[in-house]
Design an enzyme around this catalytic site. Structure first.
Site, mmCIF file in Angstrom:
data_model
loop_
_atom_site.group_PDB
_atom_site.id
_atom_site.type_symbol
_atom_site.label_atom_id
_atom_site.label_comp_id
_atom_site.label_asym_id
_atom_site.label_seq_id
_atom_site.Cartn_x
_atom_site.Cartn_y
_atom_site.Cartn_z
ATOM 1 N N ASP A 69 0.901 -1.304 0.024
ATOM 2 C CA ASP A 69 -0.101 -0.062 -0.014
ATOM 3 C C ASP A 69 0.833 1.228 0.156
ATOM 4 O OD1 ASP A 69 -2.518 1.517 0.272
ATOM 5 O OD2 ASP A 69 -1.349 2.263 2.095
ATOM 6 N N SER A 122 -6.881 -0.104 -0.287
ATOM 7 C CA SER A 122 -5.781 0.797 0.678
ATOM 8 C C SER A 122 -6.036 0.897 2.050
ATOM 9 C CB SER A 122 -5.502 2.228 -0.104
ATOM 10 O OG SER A 122 -4.775 2.903 0.739
ATOM 11 N N LYS A 135 -4.736 -1.724 5.668
ATOM 12 C CA LYS A 135 -3.859 -1.380 6.554
ATOM 13 C C LYS A 135 -4.801 -1.787 7.915
ATOM 14 C CE LYS A 135 -3.673 2.196 4.430
ATOM 15 N NZ LYS A 135 -3.532 3.808 4.045
HETATM 16 N N1 URA Z 1 -6.484 6.656 2.506
HETATM 17 C C1 URA Z 1 -6.019 5.825 2.274
HETATM 18 O O1 URA Z 1 -5.100 5.116 3.165
HETATM 19 N N2 URA Z 1 -6.052 5.349 1.205
HETATM 20 C C2 URA Z 1 -6.527 5.784 0.072
HETATM 21 O O2 URA Z 1 -6.685 5.160 -1.014
HETATM 22 C C3 URA Z 1 -7.437 6.982 0.281
HETATM 23 C C4 URA Z 1 -7.146 7.431 1.643
#
Ligand code: URA
Length: 416
Positions: free
Chosen positions: A160, A182, A186
């Site tokens: 990411d 994304s 996480k």
């Molecule tokens: N925040 C993120 O962590 N990823 C994205 O793609 C958009 C906002």
């Protein structure tokens, strides 16, 4: 696997298999697939989208690209994610609050980029607060305190990290499957039981319309379900900033008020709306943790555990005192009709509270506080907000921008 063929298939709208996506992400993370091919792939996804199965495979592959939290059996592991808003200091209150309810909160946050602020920058306005913890240090703190607030380590979702930086410079950020993967990769690497998502929409948010926010929320819920994590969503319009402060240290000061049972009602409401989805206790119990000092004590423990001194918290306004602090006065009498979150975010960015590109630093002291809220009556000459600026030129620029952001209706007070 022939990467040009894979890119062409996505370009033509084919559904890719999970194995293909896994291999692509593994090869990109290791450097075998270069940025130019990944950019083309991201653009193909931007235009053709992804099915739910493809989005889940992408999320899983990105989550698996690095280290993950491993939690021993015990209380529920929960977290919250916000898609980012102006004045959004909710995490600073919610994480210790939910830990008071007995949950474990391994909150991995980001820095501000563009007009939205970041939790890590805000935390760093507390002198000594260390956001650079290893997963081992984080696990030890989680076992002891029930809460940790930290940044991504080098080995946390590296796919990411690479892909987001690439999307940022190739016009491929606003794609629902890419945003979903994304954010969720996480959060899922935190190995959660429950997650609540605060999906903002409006002028100050990433998602401009309610419809887009609903689509993103549904996509993230579907991925969570696929991975066995209960995902709750709360949609919040970002028509005005959250609370009355925008800026790093200024937002921490407001969050501390909320942790002590005070602060602006809209901030408290959002905190409680989100916390009650994941905490496993009632709203009344959560309110009692804010009002009886428990949440504030938990925050003090968190600050001390991560290298700060809780005795500094009441002194933050002195520690980060901008050279110019001046009120901006209402030009007319009426009711506050509009407090444009997007414009206020832009003004805070211009003052130096945010960063235009990832390598920029931030000014912890500048921003706005005592901001008027929509619907409040105001008389000509009364303060609409205070501006905290580094220089007189910055002050003038911010005042001009806020003149456009803060609009007062021409109705006489009491007319409506
Ligand atoms: N925040 C993120 O962590 N990823 C994205 O793609 C958009 C906002």
């Amino acid at each position: 696997m022939h990467i040009p063929t894979l890119i062409s298939r996505k370009r033509d709208g084919d559904e890719l298999g999970s194995r293909e996506i896994e291999k692509l992400i593994a090869a990109y993370t290791s450097g075998e697939v270069p940025d130019y091919q990944m950019s083309a792939f991201a653009m193909a996804v931007f235009f053709k989208g992804m099915t739910a199965a493809e989005t889940a495979a992408l999320t899983r592959s990105m989550m698996a690209s690095g280290d993950r939290f491993e939690h021993p059996a015990g209380p529920p592991v929960v977290d919250k994610h916000s898609t980012g808003g102006i004045g959004d200091k909710v995490s600073l209150v919610l994480a210790p609050l939910v830990a008071c309810a007995g949950c474990r909160v391994p909150m991995v946050s980001g820095r501000g980029l563009g007009i939205t602020g970041g939790t890590l920058d805000k935390l760093e306005s507390i002198p000594g607060f260390n956001v650079h913890l290893s997963l081992t240090q984080a696990a030890a703190q989680l076992a002891k305190l029930g809460v940790v607030m930290m940044g991504q380590t080098e080995r946390f979702c590296p796919a990411d990290r690479k892909l987001y930086a690439l999307r940022d410079v190739t016009g491929t950020v606003p794609s629902i499957p890419l945003i979903t993967a994304s954010i969720m990769s996480k959060k899922l690497a935190e190995s959660l039981d429950r997650l609540v998502l605060d999906v903002k929409y409006g002028s100050g948010a990433f998602m401009r319309t309610k419809h887009d926010a609903e689509t993103l929320a549904a996509s993230m819920v579907a991925v969570g379900a696929e991975m066995g994590v209960e995902v709750f969503t709360v949609l919040n319009p970002m028509k005005e900033p959250t609370g009355r402060s925008v800026g790093n240290a200024l937002e921490v000061i407001e969050a501390i008020d909320c942790l002590e049972g005070g602060g602006p009602p809209d901030l408290r409401q959002i905190v409680l709306d989100l916390a009650e989805k994941i905490a496993g206790v009632s709203r009344e119990v959560l309110e009692s943790f804010l009002d009886d000092g428990s949440a504030r004590r938990k925050f003090d423990e968190l600050v001390a555990a991560q290298g700060g001194n809780p005795a500094d918290l009441p002194r933050l306004s002195e520690i980060h005192r901008a050279p110019i602090i001046r009120e901006m006065l209402a030009p007319t009498t009426g009711r506050v009709e509009k407090v444009d979150a997007g414009l206020i975010g832009q003004a805070a960015l211009q003052l130096g509270a945010g960063r235009a590109k990832a390598s920029d630093g931030v000014d912890l002291a500048v921003g706005f506080d005592r901001l008027a809220k929509v619907g409040e009556p105001i008389h000509a000459g009364q303060p609409l907000c205070r501006i905290h600026a580094r220089t007189a030129v910055d002050f003038d620029m911010a005042e001009a921008m806020l003149g456009k952001a803060l609009q007062i209706s021409s109705h006489k007070i009491g007319d409506e």
